[in-house]
Scaffold this active site. Structure first.
Site, PDB file in Angstrom:
ATOM      1  N   TYR A  58      12.417  56.968  64.786  1.00  0.00           N
ATOM      2  CA  TYR A  58      13.196  55.908  65.411  1.00  0.00           C
ATOM      3  C   TYR A  58      12.909  54.563  64.728  1.00  0.00           C
ATOM      4  O   TYR A  58      11.760  54.112  64.650  1.00  0.00           O
ATOM      5  CB  TYR A  58      12.872  55.790  66.902  1.00  0.00           C
ATOM      6  CG  TYR A  58      13.418  56.910  67.762  1.00  0.00           C
ATOM      7  CD1 TYR A  58      14.320  57.847  67.252  1.00  0.00           C
ATOM      8  CD2 TYR A  58      13.037  57.039  69.093  1.00  0.00           C
ATOM      9  CE1 TYR A  58      14.821  58.865  68.048  1.00  0.00           C
ATOM     10  CE2 TYR A  58      13.540  58.059  69.903  1.00  0.00           C
ATOM     11  CZ  TYR A  58      14.428  58.970  69.365  1.00  0.00           C
ATOM     12  OH  TYR A  58      14.918  59.980  70.157  1.00  0.00           O
ATOM     13  N   LEU A 213      24.925  58.319  78.743  1.00  0.00           N
ATOM     14  CA  LEU A 213      26.189  57.574  78.843  1.00  0.00           C
ATOM     15  C   LEU A 213      27.158  57.970  77.738  1.00  0.00           C
ATOM     16  O   LEU A 213      28.135  57.254  77.475  1.00  0.00           O
ATOM     17  CB  LEU A 213      25.913  56.067  78.784  1.00  0.00           C
ATOM     18  CG  LEU A 213      25.089  55.507  79.949  1.00  0.00           C
ATOM     19  CD1 LEU A 213      24.784  54.037  79.726  1.00  0.00           C
ATOM     20  CD2 LEU A 213      25.815  55.715  81.274  1.00  0.00           C
ATOM     21  N   GLY A 214      26.906  59.098  77.093  1.00  0.00           N
ATOM     22  CA  GLY A 214      27.820  59.549  76.042  1.00  0.00           C
ATOM     23  C   GLY A 214      27.932  58.545  74.906  1.00  0.00           C
ATOM     24  O   GLY A 214      29.015  58.361  74.350  1.00  0.00           O
ATOM     25  N   GLY A 220      32.927  52.860  79.982  1.00  0.00           N
ATOM     26  CA  GLY A 220      34.337  52.497  80.092  1.00  0.00           C
ATOM     27  C   GLY A 220      34.762  51.397  79.148  1.00  0.00           C
ATOM     28  O   GLY A 220      35.956  51.079  79.050  1.00  0.00           O
ATOM     29  N   ARG A 223      37.447  52.192  76.350  1.00  0.00           N
ATOM     30  CA  ARG A 223      38.831  52.328  76.817  1.00  0.00           C
ATOM     31  C   ARG A 223      39.541  50.991  76.753  1.00  0.00           C
ATOM     32  O   ARG A 223      40.702  50.895  76.367  1.00  0.00           O
ATOM     33  CB  ARG A 223      38.856  52.871  78.247  1.00  0.00           C
ATOM     34  CG  ARG A 223      40.213  52.738  78.914  1.00  0.00           C
ATOM     35  CD  ARG A 223      40.252  53.374  80.294  1.00  0.00           C
ATOM     36  NE  ARG A 223      40.556  54.802  80.207  1.00  0.00           N
ATOM     37  CZ  ARG A 223      40.800  55.567  81.270  1.00  0.00           C
ATOM     38  NH1 ARG A 223      40.757  55.063  82.487  1.00  0.00           N
ATOM     39  NH2 ARG A 223      41.070  56.848  81.123  1.00  0.00           N
TER      40      ARG A 223
END
Length: 350
Positions: A58, A213-214, A220, A223
């Site tokens: 990391y 959270l993908g 959101g 989007r």
């Protein structure tokens, strides 16, 4: 923050949310500078968190250095997990990557120095290299446990069949047991429902879940087209609204968030916590915020109490096809449910 033991194969006590440190440092060209990383660390500790997840690679090793500095004299108050296998420096060669014993021993010694500690609470093999025999990995883990360099070991991003074989092999040979697995899991990515999560529950393995959270998709914000910088930098690690399923997930998520008066981020994490509390094994989402503001917003998930109806609505929208043989097995078991007459279903001859 609630606490639990990490699976049924250990008595290791961990908080219900882990803090991932993939954003500690700027070795990848993006991430959190030292002071911001410290604020995230402090916020997590103030909330009662005790489970830190890092890796030798990391931020090209910066994450381990910063985490070791932050832990300081309180090191033994926390559960410290790191990984080996992918190398530390960009472009690490064959001598510094892979699951083999040579790399395992070298990587652990280097991680101990960066983390400024003499032991790791949990060591993960970061990802399968597809070549190293599983008994070589397990025997290496066992020797490190015996030497006091690590307390527990697990497998991250390994297929279920290799994990199941490893679990049995360690038991039969009297080696240190595997205590857990790490995998990607969220409303956006539920492939683990097919094999990995049922296996973990059956074997009593603890589970840590990365990218809850993908990659930011479940906030959101993509989007609305407000922020595509993370998607550009991380590529495949970020999910997108590419099909009717993703659209249904976001619609359900934003709908529940409005009902709760919460953010989509908080509801996505709350869904994972709700699922964890229904499970017989330990499921720990790993939070990976880049700023303290993001972290504080995410931590609000602890205050979100989903109704069973809201949980099921999100689960239905995000469900995936289980495929062969799981769906057939469900159909075959159907005659045995509900106290009905036991009759085998007719199976066509192929």
């Amino acid at each position: 923050m609630r606490y639990t033991t990490f699976g049924r194969r250990s008595g290791l006590r961990v908080s219900e949310l882990a803090l991932g440190t993939g954003n500690f440092g700027t070795g990848w060209g993006h991430g959190a500078e030292r002071d911001e990383a410290r604020r995230i660390f402090d916020g997590y500790v103030e909330a009662g968190g005790n489970f830190f997840d890092t890796a030798n690679g990391y931020q090209a090793g910066q994450a381990e250095v910063l985490l070791g500095e932050f832990l300081g004299s309180q090191r033994d108050d926390f559960v410290l997990a790191t990984k080996y296998g992918l190398g530390t420096a960009p472009g690490a060669g064959i001598a510094h990557t892979g699951n083999n014993r040579k790399n395992l021993v070298r990587a652990v010694e280097e991680s101990l120095k960066r983390l400024n500690t003499d032991h790791l609470d949990l060591l993960w093999a970061h990802i399968t290299d597809g070549m190293t025999p599983i008994d070589e990995i397990l025997r290496g883990f066992d020797d490190l446990v015996s030497a006091g360099k690590i307390h527990y070991a697990g497998l991250s991003n390994f297929p279920a069949w290799r994990i199941a074989r490893a679990d049995l092999l360690a038991e039969l040979r009297g080696w240190a047991p595997l205590v857990g697995i790490q995998l990607e899991y969220s409303l956006a990515e539920r492939s683990a429902d097919r094999e990995l999560l049922p296996m973990a529950e059956a074997l009593g393995l603890g589970v840590t879940q990365w990218s809850p959270l993908g990659g930011g998709f479940l906030t959101g914000k993509y989007r609305a087209g407000n922020d595509d910088s993370r998607a550009t930098k991380l590529g495949m690690l970020v999910h997108g609204e590419k099909s009717a399923r993703e659209t249904a997930i976001l619609d359900a998520l934003l709908g529940v968030a409005e009902e709760q008066g919460s953010s989509a981020t908080q509801v996505a994490i709350a869904w994972l916590l709700h699922k964890a509390r229904r499970s017989s094994t330990t499921l720990i989402p790993i939070l990976g915020s880049r700023t303290r503001e993001q972290f504080d917003g995410t931590l609000g998930a602890l205050q979100v109490n989903l109704s069973d109806e809201q949980f099921e609505r999100l689960s239905t929208a995000s469900a995936i096809a289980l495929g062969v043989p799981h769906e057939q097995a469900l159909e075959m078991r159907e005659p045995f449910a509900g106290g009905r007459d036991l009759q085998w279903p007719t199976v066509p001859v192929i």
